[in-house]
Design a protein around this motif. Structure first.
Motif, short mmCIF file in Angstrom:
data_model
loop_
_atom_site.label_atom_id
_atom_site.label_comp_id
_atom_site.label_asym_id
_atom_site.label_seq_id
_atom_site.Cartn_x
_atom_site.Cartn_y
_atom_site.Cartn_z
N ARG A 90 10.65 8.36 3.39
CA ARG A 90 9.92 7.09 3.31
C ARG A 90 10.90 6.01 2.89
N GLY A 91 10.60 4.79 3.30
CA GLY A 91 11.48 3.69 2.94
C GLY A 91 11.02 2.38 3.55
N SER A 92 11.80 1.34 3.29
CA SER A 92 11.46 -0.01 3.76
C SER A 92 11.99 -0.31 5.14
N TRP A 93 12.86 0.55 5.67
CA TRP A 93 13.46 0.31 6.98
C TRP A 93 13.32 1.56 7.84
N LEU A 94 12.85 1.39 9.05
CA LEU A 94 12.60 2.52 9.94
C LEU A 94 13.88 3.32 10.21
N GLY A 95 15.00 2.63 10.41
CA GLY A 95 16.26 3.32 10.68
C GLY A 95 16.65 4.27 9.57
N GLY A 96 16.44 3.86 8.33
CA GLY A 96 16.75 4.73 7.20
C GLY A 96 15.82 5.92 7.11
N VAL A 97 14.56 5.73 7.44
CA VAL A 97 13.60 6.83 7.40
C VAL A 97 13.92 7.85 8.48
N VAL A 98 14.28 7.38 9.66
CA VAL A 98 14.63 8.30 10.75
C VAL A 98 15.87 9.09 10.38
N ASP A 128 0.81 -1.22 0.00
CA ASP A 128 0.00 0.00 0.00
C ASP A 128 0.85 1.27 0.00
N GLU A 129 2.15 1.15 -0.13
CA GLU A 129 3.04 2.31 -0.06
C GLU A 129 2.71 3.34 -1.15
N ALA A 130 2.51 2.91 -2.37
CA ALA A 130 2.23 3.84 -3.46
C ALA A 130 0.90 4.56 -3.24
#
Length: 131
Positions: free
Chosen positions: A109-117, A85-87
């Protein structure tokens, strides 16, 4: 003989690769056209904004998308949605604005929380427990 077994155990390496992460993570911030409408986000306000955006874009299908609110702070909110549902969430949030002139901006936005933060420009202390 015991030292050989210990050495053999220490040299064992395990690798794990997750090619299709199940969730997508977003950092959103609220923006306002007028200073009078400017207010901080809490869980209920963030949920109502997201629900309105998804309903306006996709109707009942959008409202059925599960959105997990991970954290709200001042004018930012971090959410998790199913990767499929990301798109739809990206499109819904990008085009939505309330009648009071409040809109949501995708900061990261991204697939990993650490990268988004990290991409959101916040320091690592953001996710530590406060004592």
């Amino acid at each position: 003989m015991t030292t050989a077994k210990a050495t053999q155990r220490e040299s064992t390496t395990t690798a794990f690769t997750m090619t299709n992460p199940p969730y997508a993570y977003f950092q959103l911030s609220s923006r306002s056209l007028s200073p009078q409408a400017s207010q901080g986000l809490d869980d209920i306000t963030a949920r109502s904004y997201l629900t309105a955006a998804l309903q306006q874009y996709l109707g009942l299908t959008g409202v059925a998308i599960p959105v997990d609110i991970l954290k709200t702070e001042e004018f930012s909110v971090w959410i998790r949605v199913p990767r499929d549902d990301e798109a739809a969430v990206t499109a819904a949030v990008s085009q939505w604005a309330s009648q009071k002139g409040v809109s949501l901006k995708i900061d990261a936005r991204g697939s990993w929380l650490g990268g988004v933060v990290a991409r959101g420009g916040r320091d690592a202390k953001l996710w530590t427990l406060e004592r």
